[in-house]
Write a protein that holds these residues in place. Structure first.
Motif, PDB file in Angstrom:
ATOM      1  N   ASP A   5       0.825  -1.214   0.000  1.00 16.03           N
ATOM      2  CA  ASP A   5       0.000   0.000   0.000  1.00 16.03           C
ATOM      3  C   ASP A   5       0.858   1.263   0.000  1.00 16.03           C
ATOM      4  O   ASP A   5       0.589   2.206  -0.744  1.00 16.03           O
ATOM      5  CB  ASP A   5      -0.943   0.009   1.212  1.00 16.03           C
ATOM      6  CG  ASP A   5      -1.998  -1.079   1.133  1.00 16.03           C
ATOM      7  OD1 ASP A   5      -2.286  -1.530   0.001  1.00 16.03           O
ATOM      8  OD2 ASP A   5      -2.524  -1.477   2.190  1.00 16.03           O
ATOM      9  N   GLU A   6       1.902   1.281   0.830  1.00 14.19           N
ATOM     10  CA  GLU A   6       2.778   2.458   0.880  1.00 14.19           C
ATOM     11  C   GLU A   6       3.578   2.605  -0.411  1.00 14.19           C
ATOM     12  O   GLU A   6       3.795   3.711  -0.896  1.00 14.19           O
ATOM     13  CB  GLU A   6       3.740   2.344   2.069  1.00 14.19           C
ATOM     14  CG  GLU A   6       3.074   2.543   3.411  1.00 14.19           C
ATOM     15  CD  GLU A   6       4.068   2.485   4.561  1.00 14.19           C
ATOM     16  OE1 GLU A   6       5.198   2.985   4.396  1.00 14.19           O
ATOM     17  OE2 GLU A   6       3.695   1.932   5.599  1.00 14.19           O
TER      18      GLU A   6
ATOM     19  N   SER B  86       2.642   1.735  -3.381  1.00 15.75           N
ATOM     20  CA  SER B  86       1.770   2.277  -4.431  1.00 15.75           C
ATOM     21  C   SER B  86       1.583   3.777  -4.273  1.00 15.75           C
ATOM     22  O   SER B  86       1.462   4.503  -5.262  1.00 15.75           O
ATOM     23  CB  SER B  86       0.419   1.563  -4.443  1.00 15.75           C
ATOM     24  OG  SER B  86      -0.309   1.863  -3.275  1.00 15.75           O
ATOM     25  N   LYS B  87       1.593   4.278  -3.035  1.00 16.68           N
ATOM     26  CA  LYS B  87       1.491   5.724  -2.810  1.00 16.68           C
ATOM     27  C   LYS B  87       2.781   6.433  -3.240  1.00 16.68           C
ATOM     28  O   LYS B  87       2.729   7.509  -3.833  1.00 16.68           O
ATOM     29  CB  LYS B  87       1.201   6.016  -1.333  1.00 16.68           C
ATOM     30  CG  LYS B  87      -0.190   5.620  -0.904  1.00 16.68           C
ATOM     31  CD  LYS B  87      -0.400   5.847   0.575  1.00 16.68           C
ATOM     32  CE  LYS B  87      -1.759   5.302   1.003  1.00 16.68           C
ATOM     33  NZ  LYS B  87      -1.916   5.368   2.462  1.00 16.68           N
TER      34      LYS B  87
END
Length: 153
Positions: free
Chosen positions: A37-38, A40-41
């Motif tokens: 998730d991080e 992808s950010k």
């Protein structure tokens, strides 16, 4: 702070390519430790849909194609020299030199025909190395042409 001092040290290095490679390796190591998730950010992408076309084009323009750097093609002279370094060829060159040396120190040293064996071995070795180098050079050209054809498709 520690990370910025590492970057400053890397920038002082004489080879900017080595510094860039080291920095890239460090960044990849850090990226591999991040949760998805991080990550992808950080890269501004969607996990389900991937990169947008514009983002992919921007990365392609910035980083270039995702391909390995090709080593420089050896010259014909380099291929010829490499042919002369194989074990059998070195043995044949030694045999030719020994033959000439033995004949030069023998009783028939003044007779030019006594050197024919050593000279013949030397000439054959040089012709063989020349043919092998030429063949390898042409094979490299053919491989390069095939690679170009594959890239066009």
């Amino acid at each position: 702070e520690e990370r910025s001092s590492d970057r400053e040290t890397l920038l002082i290095e004489p080879s900017s390519t080595e510094a860039a490679m080291a920095e890239n390796a460090e960044k990849q190591k850090q990226d591999s430790e991040l949760p998805i998730d991080e990550l992808s950010k950080v890269y501004q992408t969607d996990i389900v849909n991937g990169l947008t076309s514009s983002k992919a084009a921007e990365i392609l323009k910035r980083d270039g194609l995702n391909e390995l750097e090709k080593p420089p093609k050896p010259t014909l002279l380099m291929l010829f020299a490499m042919q002369l370094t194989s074990f059998i060829i070195v043995l044949l060159i030694c045999a030719a030199c020994a033959s000439v040396g033995v004949n030069a120190s023998g009783p028939s040293a003044a007779d030019p025909l006594s050197y024919t064996t050593g000279v013949a071995i030397g000439i054959i070795v040089l012709i063989n190395a020349g043919i092998a180098a030429w063949t390898e050079h042409k094979a490299g050209d053919a491989l390069e042409a095939l690679s170009q054809m594959q890239q066009e498709n």
